[in-house]
Design a protein around this motif. Sequence first.
Motif, PDB file in Angstrom:
ATOM      1  N   ALA A 169       3.533  13.758   9.206  1.00 10.34           N
ATOM      2  CA  ALA A 169       4.932  13.728   9.024  1.00 10.34           C
ATOM      3  C   ALA A 169       5.565  13.086   7.783  1.00 10.34           C
ATOM      4  CB  ALA A 169       5.679  12.846  10.359  1.00 10.34           C
ATOM      5  N   TRP A 170       4.608  11.969   7.188  1.00  9.30           N
ATOM      6  CA  TRP A 170       5.071  11.741   6.015  1.00  9.30           C
ATOM      7  C   TRP A 170       4.670  12.436   4.823  1.00  9.30           C
ATOM      8  CZ3 TRP A 170       2.026   6.564   7.260  1.00  9.30           C
ATOM      9  CH2 TRP A 170       2.760   5.756   8.297  1.00  9.30           C
ATOM     10  N   ARG A 171       3.943  13.398   5.058  1.00  4.11           N
ATOM     11  CA  ARG A 171       3.593  14.466   4.103  1.00  4.11           C
ATOM     12  C   ARG A 171       4.605  15.491   4.166  1.00  4.11           C
ATOM     13  NH1 ARG A 171      -2.268  14.159   6.119  1.00  4.11           N
ATOM     14  NH2 ARG A 171      -3.034  11.999   5.005  1.00  4.11           N
TER      15      ARG A 171
ATOM     16  N   SER B  40       8.507   6.993  -0.687  1.00  2.00           N
ATOM     17  CA  SER B  40       9.772   6.339  -0.912  1.00  2.00           C
ATOM     18  C   SER B  40      10.340   5.578   0.141  1.00  2.00           C
ATOM     19  CB  SER B  40      10.833   7.367  -1.373  1.00  2.00           C
ATOM     20  OG  SER B  40      10.662   8.434  -0.170  1.00  2.00           O
ATOM     21  N   ASN B  41       9.765   5.698   1.260  1.00  2.00           N
ATOM     22  CA  ASN B  41      10.058   5.303   2.532  1.00  2.00           C
ATOM     23  C   ASN B  41       9.022   4.173   2.880  1.00  2.00           C
ATOM     24  OD1 ASN B  41       8.232   7.300   3.279  1.00  2.00           O
ATOM     25  ND2 ASN B  41       9.215   7.623   5.101  1.00  2.00           N
TER      26      ASN B  41
ATOM     27  N   ALA C 160       5.289   0.947   6.617  1.00  2.00           N
ATOM     28  CA  ALA C 160       4.777  -0.258   6.514  1.00  2.00           C
ATOM     29  C   ALA C 160       5.204  -0.810   8.413  1.00  2.00           C
ATOM     30  CB  ALA C 160       5.323  -1.150   5.732  1.00  2.00           C
ATOM     31  N   PHE C 161       6.390  -0.857   8.461  1.00  2.00           N
ATOM     32  CA  PHE C 161       6.943  -1.271  10.150  1.00  2.00           C
ATOM     33  C   PHE C 161       6.034  -0.428  10.931  1.00  2.00           C
ATOM     34  CE2 PHE C 161       9.858  -3.651   7.835  1.00  2.00           C
ATOM     35  CZ  PHE C 161       9.860  -4.820   8.483  1.00  2.00           C
TER      36      PHE C 161
ATOM     37  N   LEU D 262       0.742  -1.149   0.017  1.00  2.00           N
ATOM     38  CA  LEU D 262       0.134   0.282   0.102  1.00  2.00           C
ATOM     39  C   LEU D 262       0.843   1.447   0.103  1.00  2.00           C
ATOM     40  CD1 LEU D 262      -3.027   0.765  -0.031  1.00  2.00           C
ATOM     41  CD2 LEU D 262      -2.845   0.681   2.564  1.00  2.00           C
ATOM     42  N   GLY D 263       2.079   1.260   0.608  1.00  2.00           N
ATOM     43  CA  GLY D 263       2.877   2.399   0.769  1.00  2.00           C
ATOM     44  C   GLY D 263       3.467   2.479  -0.493  1.00  2.00           C
TER      45      GLY D 263
END
Length: 185
Positions: free
Chosen positions: A182-184, A140-141, A146-147, A133-134
């Motif tokens: 944070a991911w965005r 990119s990470n 996922a973890f 999904l990621g």
Amino acid sequence: MSRSLKKEAILNTAEALFYDHGFHAVGLKQIINESNVATMTLYNHFSSKEHLIEEILKNRESQYWSYLNSSVEEESHDPFLEIVEAHVKWLNDKGKKGCMFLRAIEEFNGTNNEIESIARNHKNKVLGHLRDLGQKKGYSNYEDIAFQIAVLLEGATSMAEIVGAQQAGNQALCMVETLLQAWRS
């Protein structure tokens, strides 16, 4: 009671007993008595306690994926939020006492490869789903994501038994929203 209803009664009773007390603490005699079936009825459906446990784990996994698949749209803007929401619903409905798969890994570690394998495969399948999904969402990470989501789900499951499913779920939802921001960035 029809044959299929008897099998369902055995599965439901055994799942509840194993979930509440653990796999090794519950014997077939207790399952037979509480299912209100004859000994031969149980053995007509399951050749051993291990086979009964295997089928329960497979059914539970199927139920879990039904929760996720019915709640998560892969084209969604925030499928990870939807996964956590679905997992929280699962905790409220079916997971208030922790994780049956982890319990199976603990109780059968090194003693029954099929039971342990089913449980470990379930956990790996969830992680793989999150990874896929990621990657599809273009992160990119995606491995790290996922973890992080897997740890969040496992932590919420573990804490549901301690603080209650609702509180653990609320905290998991707050955490995933923080992670998404944070991911965005």
